[in-house]
Design an enzyme around this catalytic site. Structure first.
Site, PDB file in Angstrom:
ATOM      1  N   PHE A 137      33.104  39.361  33.353  1.00  0.00           N
ATOM      2  CA  PHE A 137      34.199  39.317  34.328  1.00  0.00           C
ATOM      3  C   PHE A 137      34.923  40.655  34.285  1.00  0.00           C
ATOM      4  O   PHE A 137      35.415  41.063  33.238  1.00  0.00           O
ATOM      5  CB  PHE A 137      35.172  38.166  34.044  1.00  0.00           C
ATOM      6  CG  PHE A 137      36.178  38.019  35.156  1.00  0.00           C
ATOM      7  CD1 PHE A 137      35.849  37.353  36.327  1.00  0.00           C
ATOM      8  CD2 PHE A 137      37.445  38.597  35.051  1.00  0.00           C
ATOM      9  CE1 PHE A 137      36.759  37.252  37.373  1.00  0.00           C
ATOM     10  CE2 PHE A 137      38.358  38.491  36.089  1.00  0.00           C
ATOM     11  CZ  PHE A 137      38.019  37.818  37.254  1.00  0.00           C
ATOM     12  N   ASP A 222      35.111  47.045  28.463  1.00  0.00           N
ATOM     13  CA  ASP A 222      36.189  46.347  29.150  1.00  0.00           C
ATOM     14  C   ASP A 222      36.910  45.501  28.109  1.00  0.00           C
ATOM     15  O   ASP A 222      36.466  44.409  27.745  1.00  0.00           O
ATOM     16  CB  ASP A 222      35.608  45.476  30.270  1.00  0.00           C
ATOM     17  CG  ASP A 222      36.672  44.640  30.979  1.00  0.00           C
ATOM     18  OD1 ASP A 222      37.826  44.591  30.493  1.00  0.00           O
ATOM     19  OD2 ASP A 222      36.344  44.032  32.019  1.00  0.00           O
ATOM     20  N   LYS A 251      45.550  42.753  30.132  1.00  0.00           N
ATOM     21  CA  LYS A 251      46.198  41.476  29.824  1.00  0.00           C
ATOM     22  C   LYS A 251      47.289  41.535  28.739  1.00  0.00           C
ATOM     23  O   LYS A 251      48.450  41.332  29.021  1.00  0.00           O
ATOM     24  CB  LYS A 251      45.152  40.428  29.445  1.00  0.00           C
ATOM     25  CG  LYS A 251      44.312  39.981  30.644  1.00  0.00           C
ATOM     26  CD  LYS A 251      43.505  38.750  30.341  1.00  0.00           C
ATOM     27  CE  LYS A 251      42.942  38.112  31.596  1.00  0.00           C
ATOM     28  NZ  LYS A 251      41.702  38.731  32.107  1.00  0.00           N
TER      29      LYS A 251
HETATM   30  C1  PLP Z   1      41.152  39.195  33.302  1.00  0.00           C
HETATM   31  C2  PLP Z   1      40.094  40.203  33.186  1.00  0.00           C
HETATM   32  C3  PLP Z   1      39.933  41.210  34.157  1.00  0.00           C
HETATM   33  C4  PLP Z   1      40.731  41.248  35.433  1.00  0.00           C
HETATM   34  O1  PLP Z   1      42.072  41.458  35.204  1.00  0.00           O
HETATM   35  P1  PLP Z   1      43.136  41.216  36.395  1.00  0.00           P
HETATM   36  O2  PLP Z   1      44.429  41.678  35.795  1.00  0.00           O
HETATM   37  O3  PLP Z   1      43.104  39.758  36.714  1.00  0.00           O
HETATM   38  O4  PLP Z   1      42.707  42.048  37.530  1.00  0.00           O
HETATM   39  C5  PLP Z   1      38.963  42.165  33.931  1.00  0.00           C
HETATM   40  N1  PLP Z   1      38.203  42.150  32.827  1.00  0.00           N
HETATM   41  C6  PLP Z   1      38.343  41.214  31.880  1.00  0.00           C
HETATM   42  C7  PLP Z   1      37.488  41.266  30.663  1.00  0.00           C
HETATM   43  C8  PLP Z   1      39.287  40.197  32.032  1.00  0.00           C
HETATM   44  O5  PLP Z   1      39.391  39.242  31.098  1.00  0.00           O
END
Ligand code: PLP
Length: 400
Positions: A137, A222, A251
């Site tokens: 994600f 990420d 986050k």
């Molecule tokens: C939540 C998440 C995102 C996206 O973040 P947003 O602030 O919702 O755009 C991207 N990468 C990872 C691994 C995430 O957990």
């Protein structure tokens, strides 16, 4: 207004992108939150792994109050001090050399992958393809939807932006096979969060890093979900003996104010002025909150506590697994933990937990995810385990 009226209004006023659970939260403190009826909850959702220090942590509230009275937004046409202080802290405590601030995880990844494309253009004869993994994600922009290797997010938007190849996670050979002259980077989550808390083999990241170095392509992590202490070290990469060329964060960085960041090694920092930017990114208000959050996490050695309490939580969940044969797996790193079942009961469990005052997330139809604040105590873990046990017991012996 009654709870039902707020929720009816939401149904009428919003684009239907999510089915919320029937709770209207109005207040929070530490690991607790309250709804508009005054009902108290133990919060193991944590704003989706955002509320690192719990709800309304005093150090962050104080920093926000002070900054709100001083300077909220100035634009990046000017130097502002809070973003420079935050940059110093991030770079001083990571293996990266330079930073760019934005407003979300998707934006951080989008920026990181734009940087990878610049790198490809300048250093790799125009290579532009980026390898990512299934069940990953990376966010909801069009390009990050292409990067996110899950068909349920991609299918509604086909055709997607070009240049993203999704391959199997935890499989180095899949990455090797997909690498070509056109590849400029590999992007991975050290632990896949939204994909269901999927933990790769211990040597996976190392092997992917080695492959990237051999090919001269960028190794990007990420850490939007795993970063800032969540997995028991300040950044998850520290546990795998690797150093990313680029890392993204969001986050847990700002205690709930919208902030994202991507950081790069000097060699990968190939942007020229004008090639990327943001109106709100790095504004003094969010940077003051993120600085207060990160400083507290570092000064109070929170990652070590996360490791300890996370292991305790895992042990308690393991003992639940012994008692309920429909639990198939307990897995996690630090305070990013999932409980998987042999049936699609996660939504039902979420509602039953809400009834008993515990907020949890159904990350998959057959799995719950726990992302409590990093400051959670063993006593609070015990309380959550007690509620879970009751709910699982009821699931086994439904009252008619
Ligand atoms: C939540 C998440 C995102 C996206 O973040 P947003 O602030 O919702 O755009 C991207 N990468 C990872 C691994 C995430 O957990």
């Amino acid at each position: 207004m009654s709870q039902n009226n707020w929720q009816e209004l939401e149904q009428k006023l919003f684009l239907r992108t999510i089915n919320r659970v029937p709770v209207t939260l109005v207040r929070g403190k530490g690991a607790l939150a309250w709804d508009d009826q005054g009902k108290e909850y133990l919060d193991f959702v944590g704003g989706w792994a955002v509320n690192s220090l719990g709800h309304c942590p005093p150090v962050v509230v104080k920093a926000l109050e002070k900054q709100a009275k001083t300077l909220i937004q100035a634009s990046n046409q000017f130097y502002t001090i809070p973003q420079i202080e935050l940059a110093q802290l991030l770079i001083g405590h990571s293996c990266l050399d330079r930073v760019f601030f934005c407003n979300s995880g998707a934006e951080a990844n989008e920026g990181a992958m734009k940087l990878a494309r610049r790198y490809g253009k300048l250093r790799l004869h125009g290579a532009y393809e980026i390898l990512t993994t299934y069940s990953s994600f990376h966010g909801r922009t069009l390009a990050m939807t292409a990067a996110t290797g899950q068909s349920k997010f991609q299918e509604p938007y086909i055709p997607l932006p070009d240049g993203f190849i999704n391959v199997e996670y935890n499989n180095v050979e899949a990455i090797k096979r997909a690498t070509s002259e056109q590849t400029c980077a590999v992007v991975l989550e050290p632990v896949q969060g939204e994909g269901g808390v999927n933990i790769p083999g211990d040597d996976y990241l190392q092997k992917v890093q080695d492959w990237c170095r051999e090919k001269g392509i960028l190794f990007i992590l990420d850490e939007v979900q795993t970063g800032v202490g969540r997995t028991g070290t300040l950044f998850a990469y520290e546990q795998y003996g690797v150093e990313p060329d680029i890392m993204t964060l969001a986050k847990g960085l700002g205690s709930g104010v919208p902030i994202g960041a991507f950081l790069a090694k000097e060699e990968a920092s190939v942007f020229s002025p004008g090639e990327h930017g943001s109106t709100f990114g790095g504004n003094p208000l969010v940077c003051a909150a993120a600085y207060a959050t990160l400083k507290y996490i570092i000064d109070h050695k929170i990652p070590g506590k996360v490791k300890r309490v996370g292991n305790y939580f895992l042990t308690r969940l393991e003992s639940l697994k012994q008692q309920f044969d429909f639990i198939t797996e307990v897995r996690g790193r630090g305070l990013l933990i999932a409980l998987e079942f042999n049936q699609e009961i996660a939504e039902k469990l979420v509602l039953a937990c809400i009834d008993r005052g515990l907020l949890v997330n159904n990350v998959k139809p057959n799995a719950l995810r726990f992302m409590p604040p990093l400051i959670i105590t063993e006593k609070e873990v015990d309380k959550a385990i007690g509620i879970l046990r009751d709910v699982l017991e009821e699931m086994r012996n439904p009252k008619h």
